[in-house]
Design a protein around this motif. Structure first.
Motif, PDB file in Angstrom:
ATOM      1  N   ALA A  14       0.839  -1.207   0.000  1.00  0.00           N
ATOM      2  CA  ALA A  14       0.000   0.000   0.000  1.00  0.00           C
ATOM      3  C   ALA A  14       0.872   1.255   0.000  1.00  0.00           C
ATOM      4  CB  ALA A  14      -0.930  -0.002   1.217  1.00  0.00           C
ATOM      5  N   ALA A  15       1.911   1.246   0.815  1.00  0.00           N
ATOM      6  CA  ALA A  15       2.783   2.422   0.897  1.00  0.00           C
ATOM      7  C   ALA A  15       3.522   2.637  -0.423  1.00  0.00           C
ATOM      8  CB  ALA A  15       3.771   2.255   2.049  1.00  0.00           C
ATOM      9  N   LEU A  23       2.610   1.731  -3.429  1.00  0.00           N
ATOM     10  CA  LEU A  23       1.688   2.194  -4.468  1.00  0.00           C
ATOM     11  C   LEU A  23       1.173   3.600  -4.181  1.00  0.00           C
ATOM     12  CD1 LEU A  23      -0.267  -1.075  -5.270  1.00  0.00           C
ATOM     13  CD2 LEU A  23       1.330   0.152  -6.736  1.00  0.00           C
ATOM     14  N   SER A  24       1.131   3.978  -2.909  1.00  0.00           N
ATOM     15  CA  SER A  24       0.775   5.363  -2.585  1.00  0.00           C
ATOM     16  C   SER A  24       1.828   6.312  -3.135  1.00  0.00           C
ATOM     17  CB  SER A  24       0.685   5.553  -1.070  1.00  0.00           C
ATOM     18  OG  SER A  24      -0.626   5.355  -0.616  1.00  0.00           O
ATOM     19  N   ASP A  25       3.065   5.830  -3.140  1.00  0.00           N
ATOM     20  CA  ASP A  25       4.148   6.656  -3.640  1.00  0.00           C
ATOM     21  C   ASP A  25       4.221   6.623  -5.157  1.00  0.00           C
ATOM     22  OD1 ASP A  25       6.478   8.276  -2.860  1.00  0.00           O
ATOM     23  OD2 ASP A  25       7.552   6.763  -4.024  1.00  0.00           O
ATOM     24  N   ALA A  34       1.916   4.669  -8.086  1.00  0.00           N
ATOM     25  CA  ALA A  34       0.882   3.712  -8.492  1.00  0.00           C
ATOM     26  C   ALA A  34       1.241   2.995  -9.784  1.00  0.00           C
ATOM     27  CB  ALA A  34      -0.457   4.417  -8.647  1.00  0.00           C
ATOM     28  N   ARG A  35       2.296   3.452 -10.466  1.00  0.00           N
ATOM     29  CA  ARG A  35       2.671   2.819 -11.724  1.00  0.00           C
ATOM     30  C   ARG A  35       3.778   1.791 -11.547  1.00  0.00           C
ATOM     31  NH1 ARG A  35       0.883   5.221 -17.225  1.00  0.00           N
ATOM     32  NH2 ARG A  35      -1.247   4.916 -16.556  1.00  0.00           N
ATOM     33  N   ALA A  36       4.223   1.590 -10.320  1.00  0.00           N
ATOM     34  CA  ALA A  36       5.249   0.578 -10.087  1.00  0.00           C
ATOM     35  C   ALA A  36       4.759  -0.765 -10.611  1.00  0.00           C
ATOM     36  CB  ALA A  36       5.556   0.495  -8.588  1.00  0.00           C
ATOM     37  N   ARG A  65      -8.749   3.641  -4.927  1.00  0.00           N
ATOM     38  CA  ARG A  65      -8.580   3.996  -6.335  1.00  0.00           C
ATOM     39  C   ARG A  65      -7.118   4.282  -6.597  1.00  0.00           C
ATOM     40  NH1 ARG A  65     -12.303   8.160  -6.349  1.00  0.00           N
ATOM     41  NH2 ARG A  65     -12.595   7.835  -8.565  1.00  0.00           N
ATOM     42  N   MET A  66      -6.769   4.302  -7.872  1.00  0.00           N
ATOM     43  CA  MET A  66      -5.475   4.821  -8.294  1.00  0.00           C
ATOM     44  C   MET A  66      -5.769   6.155  -8.953  1.00  0.00           C
ATOM     45  SD  MET A  66      -3.404   2.229  -7.597  1.00  0.00           S
ATOM     46  CE  MET A  66      -3.138   0.443  -7.791  1.00  0.00           C
ATOM     47  N   SER A  67      -4.990   7.150  -8.574  1.00  0.00           N
ATOM     48  CA  SER A  67      -5.329   8.500  -9.007  1.00  0.00           C
ATOM     49  C   SER A  67      -4.087   9.269  -9.427  1.00  0.00           C
ATOM     50  CB  SER A  67      -6.015   9.215  -7.846  1.00  0.00           C
ATOM     51  OG  SER A  67      -6.235  10.565  -8.163  1.00  0.00           O
ATOM     52  N   ALA A  68      -4.233  10.048 -10.495  1.00  0.00           N
ATOM     53  CA  ALA A  68      -3.154  10.964 -10.878  1.00  0.00           C
ATOM     54  C   ALA A  68      -3.273  12.223 -10.031  1.00  0.00           C
ATOM     55  CB  ALA A  68      -3.250  11.306 -12.357  1.00  0.00           C
ATOM     56  N   LEU A  98      -7.280  10.453 -15.745  1.00  0.00           N
ATOM     57  CA  LEU A  98      -6.273   9.775 -14.936  1.00  0.00           C
ATOM     58  C   LEU A  98      -6.431  10.105 -13.451  1.00  0.00           C
ATOM     59  CD1 LEU A  98      -3.150  10.033 -17.240  1.00  0.00           C
ATOM     60  CD2 LEU A  98      -4.419   7.980 -16.609  1.00  0.00           C
ATOM     61  N   SER A  99      -6.997  11.254 -13.150  1.00  0.00           N
ATOM     62  CA  SER A  99      -7.302  11.553 -11.748  1.00  0.00           C
ATOM     63  C   SER A  99      -8.341  10.578 -11.228  1.00  0.00           C
ATOM     64  CB  SER A  99      -7.854  12.974 -11.611  1.00  0.00           C
ATOM     65  OG  SER A  99      -6.820  13.880 -11.315  1.00  0.00           O
ATOM     66  N   ARG A 116       2.341  12.951  -9.748  1.00  0.00           N
ATOM     67  CA  ARG A 116       2.602  11.551  -9.418  1.00  0.00           C
ATOM     68  C   ARG A 116       1.347  10.743  -9.679  1.00  0.00           C
ATOM     69  NH1 ARG A 116       4.319  12.462  -4.174  1.00  0.00           N
ATOM     70  NH2 ARG A 116       5.492  10.530  -4.269  1.00  0.00           N
ATOM     71  N   SER A 134      -0.791   7.884  -7.684  1.00  0.00           N
ATOM     72  CA  SER A 134      -0.831   7.479  -6.291  1.00  0.00           C
ATOM     73  C   SER A 134      -2.017   6.576  -6.005  1.00  0.00           C
ATOM     74  CB  SER A 134      -0.925   8.741  -5.425  1.00  0.00           C
ATOM     75  OG  SER A 134      -1.093   8.398  -4.087  1.00  0.00           O
ATOM     76  N   ALA A 135      -1.790   5.569  -5.178  1.00  0.00           N
ATOM     77  CA  ALA A 135      -2.902   4.746  -4.705  1.00  0.00           C
ATOM     78  C   ALA A 135      -3.556   5.461  -3.531  1.00  0.00           C
ATOM     79  CB  ALA A 135      -2.408   3.369  -4.278  1.00  0.00           C
ATOM     80  N   TYR A 164      -0.676   6.795   1.979  1.00  0.00           N
ATOM     81  CA  TYR A 164      -0.164   6.070   3.147  1.00  0.00           C
ATOM     82  C   TYR A 164       1.354   6.052   3.099  1.00  0.00           C
ATOM     83  CZ  TYR A 164       0.678   2.211   6.375  1.00  0.00           C
ATOM     84  OH  TYR A 164       1.122   1.425   7.416  1.00  0.00           O
TER      85      TYR A 164
END
Lengths: 148, 148
Positions: A9-10, A12-14, A16-18, A49-52, B12-13, B49, B51-52, B146
């Motif tokens: 979670a951390a 992907l928070s940083d 999300a495209r990893a 969600r994943m968000s830009a 993307l948002s 970025r 971000s999740a 997170y």
DNA sequence: GCCCCATTCCGGAAAATTTGCGGCCGGGCA
DNA sequence: TGCCCGGCCGCAAATTTTCCGGAATGGGGC
């Protein structure tokens, strides 16, 4: 929801495209295992969600305002909430403790736009009283979701 | 930064995992063209970025607090900002107009944790005065990042 | 009018990533 | 011991991203 889930979670928070492979390398799992966990995290609602994260100035919204709101006694609170949830310029809205009932955060194109927002609130008959403060500078900011 | 770029940013948002083909279909461009624009949006810093958005309750942080801070006259404001930027529980921190100097928003595991945060602020010698309000319920909320 | 340049677009091939299995392993349990 | 289940792995297929070259488009300068 173990330590590995938290680390995913951390990560992907940083970013999300990893890729699953990158995450797997970071947590010591195969891509398949990471994929399984990711699917479960989304299913369980841990990942909402994943968000830009959009730079607000880049889309013409350089002003951040905080509006303290005391609802009018006769106001329809449900309708107020629905209205706040729908407005794309409202970035946060919380029912809070203390002398005010709601704290509303907005993004706006200009001070005029902030004033327009306050006018709408007033003409909607929702608020008894309000107080507005503006952000002069920002040290930490959550991701900004551009809703058009 | 035309209408298509704005639409891509908005899409993307809403869903950072949308494929280039999906976005292309939505805006009427080929995947290559969407890819070009996406790269430029990132280069220019329009997209900061991906971000999740994590459900804070799911990672044990159910409490949202707003702390209004008046800095101590002798406080090192730069150090205060650096400290806020570094703390993973601080979700927002703005220098604001009005009677307070800073608005700090935090996520915490419990009311005790909120109290601990306030204690740290005080013992750091940064604040002259503060006032804290808690979120009772949330109508709109930005994505939660997170940070471990 | 004409050329030139920069920008943006497209199609297609190659690389990378995700997805969807079957199978393996280890812990819990009767 | 033998069974079941959750979670992991590797592999191959499907999808997606990335990376070209080349074609339109739209000014500026002459």
């Amino acid at each position: 929801m173990d330590d590995i889930d938290r680390k995913i979670a951390a990560l992907l928070s940083d970013d999300a495209r990893a890729s699953l492979a990158q995450i797997g390398a970071a947590v010591g799992l195969s891509t398949s295992a990471v994929n399984d966990r990711l699917r479960r995290l989304i299913e369980r609602g841990v990942i909402r969600r994943m968000s830009a994260d959009i730079a607000p100035e880049a889309v013409g919204l350089p002003v951040t305002g905080f509006v303290w709101v005391a609802l009018a006694p006769a106001a329809d609170e449900g309708a107020f909430r629905a209205a706040m949830a729908q407005l794309p310029r409202v970035t946060a809205c919380h029912h809070v403790t203390g002398p005010w009932s709601y704290l509303v955060q907005i993004r706006a194109a200009s001070l005029d736009a902030v004033e327009d927002f306050l006018s709408e609130l007033k003409s909607g008959g929702w608020i008894a009283r309000s107080e507005t403060m503006l952000a002069l500078s920002t040290v930490v900011e959550p991701p900004f979701r551009y809703r058009g």
